[in-house]
Design an enzyme around this catalytic site. Sequence first.
Site, short mmCIF file in Angstrom:
data_model
loop_
_atom_site.label_atom_id
_atom_site.label_comp_id
_atom_site.label_asym_id
_atom_site.label_seq_id
_atom_site.Cartn_x
_atom_site.Cartn_y
_atom_site.Cartn_z
N ARG A 1 27.60 -17.81 -19.48
CA ARG A 1 28.73 -18.44 -18.76
C ARG A 1 28.51 -18.52 -17.26
NH1 ARG A 1 31.18 -15.14 -22.28
NH2 ARG A 1 31.99 -16.15 -24.15
N LYS B 1 27.59 -30.63 -8.72
CA LYS B 1 27.61 -31.28 -10.03
C LYS B 1 26.29 -31.02 -10.73
CE LYS B 1 30.63 -35.26 -9.34
NZ LYS B 1 30.66 -36.73 -9.41
N GLU C 1 20.91 -43.66 0.58
CA GLU C 1 22.08 -42.75 0.54
C GLU C 1 22.37 -42.22 1.94
OE1 GLU C 1 23.81 -42.35 -2.23
OE2 GLU C 1 22.45 -42.72 -3.91
N LYS D 1 28.44 -34.96 3.15
CA LYS D 1 28.76 -34.76 1.73
C LYS D 1 29.54 -33.45 1.55
CE LYS D 1 27.55 -35.07 -3.03
NZ LYS D 1 26.63 -35.32 -4.10
N GLU E 1 36.71 -33.48 -7.88
CA GLU E 1 37.00 -34.89 -8.05
C GLU E 1 38.40 -35.11 -8.60
OE1 GLU E 1 33.93 -36.87 -10.34
OE2 GLU E 1 33.50 -38.12 -8.62
N ARG F 1 36.61 -37.76 -3.09
CA ARG F 1 35.19 -37.78 -3.39
C ARG F 1 34.69 -39.19 -3.75
NH1 ARG F 1 32.24 -32.47 -5.90
NH2 ARG F 1 30.23 -33.41 -6.31
N ASN G 1 31.04 -43.09 -3.51
CA ASN G 1 30.59 -44.13 -4.42
C ASN G 1 30.47 -45.50 -3.78
OD1 ASN G 1 30.21 -42.67 -6.82
ND2 ASN G 1 32.41 -42.53 -7.09
N HIS H 1 28.21 -48.12 -5.14
CA HIS H 1 27.72 -47.64 -6.43
C HIS H 1 28.25 -48.39 -7.65
CE1 HIS H 1 25.79 -44.53 -4.15
NE2 HIS H 1 25.34 -43.93 -5.23
N HIS I 1 25.45 -49.49 -10.10
CA HIS I 1 25.35 -49.11 -11.51
C HIS I 1 25.21 -50.35 -12.39
CE1 HIS I 1 27.48 -45.11 -10.40
NE2 HIS I 1 26.18 -45.02 -10.28
N HIS J 1 17.19 -45.99 -7.95
CA HIS J 1 18.62 -45.87 -7.70
C HIS J 1 18.99 -46.29 -6.27
CE1 HIS J 1 22.69 -44.41 -7.82
NE2 HIS J 1 22.43 -43.62 -6.79
N1 LIG Z 1 24.33 -33.82 -9.12
C1 LIG Z 1 24.61 -34.82 -8.35
O1 LIG Z 1 25.57 -34.81 -7.59
C2 LIG Z 1 23.71 -36.03 -8.35
C3 LIG Z 1 23.83 -36.99 -7.35
C4 LIG Z 1 22.94 -38.05 -7.34
C5 LIG Z 1 21.96 -38.15 -8.33
N2 LIG Z 1 21.89 -37.20 -9.29
C6 LIG Z 1 20.85 -37.26 -10.32
O2 LIG Z 1 19.59 -37.14 -9.70
C7 LIG Z 1 18.61 -37.75 -10.52
C8 LIG Z 1 17.68 -38.55 -9.66
O3 LIG Z 1 17.07 -37.69 -8.72
P1 LIG Z 1 15.71 -38.07 -7.96
O4 LIG Z 1 15.84 -39.42 -7.39
O5 LIG Z 1 15.41 -36.92 -7.09
O6 LIG Z 1 14.70 -38.25 -9.17
P2 LIG Z 1 13.65 -37.28 -9.90
O7 LIG Z 1 14.10 -35.89 -9.92
O8 LIG Z 1 13.34 -37.94 -11.18
O9 LIG Z 1 12.36 -37.40 -8.94
C9 LIG Z 1 11.75 -38.65 -8.76
C10 LIG Z 1 10.26 -38.59 -9.03
O10 LIG Z 1 9.60 -37.93 -7.94
C11 LIG Z 1 8.76 -36.88 -8.41
N3 LIG Z 1 8.79 -35.88 -7.34
C12 LIG Z 1 9.85 -35.12 -6.96
N4 LIG Z 1 9.57 -34.47 -5.82
C13 LIG Z 1 8.30 -34.79 -5.47
C14 LIG Z 1 7.45 -34.45 -4.39
N5 LIG Z 1 7.88 -33.67 -3.38
N6 LIG Z 1 6.21 -34.93 -4.39
C15 LIG Z 1 5.78 -35.77 -5.37
N7 LIG Z 1 6.54 -36.16 -6.39
C16 LIG Z 1 7.79 -35.68 -6.45
C17 LIG Z 1 9.34 -36.49 -9.74
O11 LIG Z 1 8.36 -35.92 -10.55
C18 LIG Z 1 9.85 -37.81 -10.26
O12 LIG Z 1 8.82 -38.49 -10.90
C19 LIG Z 1 19.37 -38.57 -11.55
O13 LIG Z 1 19.28 -37.93 -12.79
C20 LIG Z 1 20.79 -38.56 -11.05
O14 LIG Z 1 21.74 -38.62 -12.10
C21 LIG Z 1 22.73 -36.15 -9.31
ZN LIG Z 2 23.69 -42.59 -5.44
#
Ligand SMILES: NC(=O)c1ccc[n+]([C@@H]2O[C@H](COP(=O)([O-])OP(=O)(O)OC[C@H]3O[C@@H](n4cnc5c(N)ncnc54)[C@H](O)[C@@H]3O)[C@@H](O)[C@H]2O)c1
Ligand SMILES: [Zn+2]
Length: 375
Positions: A135, A157, A199, A241, A251, A256, A260, A263, A267, A280
Amino acid sequence: MNMVPTPQGPPSSTVHVPLDDRSYEIDITSGLIKNAANRILQAIPDLSHALVIADVAVDEPWANQICLELSAGSKETRISRQTVSSGEPSKSIAEFERLLTWVLEEGGDRRSVIIAVGGGVIGDLAGYVAASFTRGIRFVQVPTTLLAMVDSSVGGKTGINLPGAKNMVGAFWQPNLVLIDTEVLSTLPERSFLSGLAEVIKYGVIDDPEFFSWLETNAKSLVARDNEALRYAIQISCECKARVVGEDERETSGRRAILNYGHTFAHAIEATTGYGKLLHGEAVAIGMQMAARLAIDLGLSDETLLQRQTDLLNACQLPTRLPEADPVTMLPVMMRDKKVAHGELRFILPTQLGSVQLVGEVSDDAVVKAINASR
Ligand SMILES: NC(=O)c1ccc[n+]([C@@H]2O[C@H](COP(=O)([O-])OP(=O)(O)OC[C@H]3O[C@@H](n4cnc5c(N)ncnc54)[C@H](O)[C@@H]3O)[C@@H](O)[C@H]2O)c1
Ligand SMILES: [Zn+2]
């Protein structure tokens, strides 16, 4: 906010995220990885068992260093280490189950601490494992993409996807510490890096006109990944943020939703162009253009805002148009978006740089016009 030279190395910034007993700090510096163990032990003095979960792409250069430093820094800390395949498919129930089983096999208990090293995928997945095991156990984020640094690692999140339903399962679970090292970005592929800048620009438009001007002046340094410029941009983004999240942690108030901006369009772009074609942040860049155009058409904003946004996105080598954008397929996707109320499209739209408002009762015609203007 403070900017002080640390005795161990280069200047660092700290952003405090104020959430009562769930408050924590985000450390931003360049070269911090060398000091990661000290910082983690400072934040979690009773660290007896660290469970390091890393994206396989960053395991060797970055997670490895953290593990080495941690074992050198504390003889009492046991370290378990696991990698996860890169990419969105890892945010799955199967991977979640595999990691939970691994934590159990490693003898994890309520005092164990998960350390997530990777982009948003790893942060969301490992964070949800932390939120779920017994938990909830403590959790440190070491984001390695720009998007994870300025967005996904702030706000608490966590979660995974169901087949065909992104982020459908998850929990609000705040980390105990976020460690950001701009040097980690040196290995990030160019497109992914630039995509994260979208972003960053978003925060300027929704909340901070001075920051927007600073971005206009410093776009070149950012694109060149200048550590100092990056540190400042990440700090202001995290502060923005954190402020918004602090006002609306779960939210519930609607505040919050300003995050978006762009967005709802993004999306729909991602869904209709096929996930993976655009990153993205690239979809967000185009989505912000559509939202700014819609704001002008509704008489809320003027051409100057759109022009400055276009110029800044261009300077950051981000797309501002999408010739294949198709309003006929995008509209139904937007109607399914979470922001739709009673069958009516609602948007976060800019009124001037630094201010946005939630606008309801937007006609389909106006949306189609805004999409077509960005083709
Ligand atoms: N929790 C939240 O509030 C929130 C907000 C926005 C997005 N997200 C989530 O985040 C995800 C996208 O995150 P992202 O864009 O970081 O993508 P990701 O984690 O897939 O990373 C992108 C790519 O970069 C590579 N990588 C990462 N760091 C690296 C580094 N330093 N050197 C070389 N390669 C590297 C990874 O292996 C991957 O192939 C989505 O799943 C999305 O839903 C969550
Ligand atoms: Zn975004």
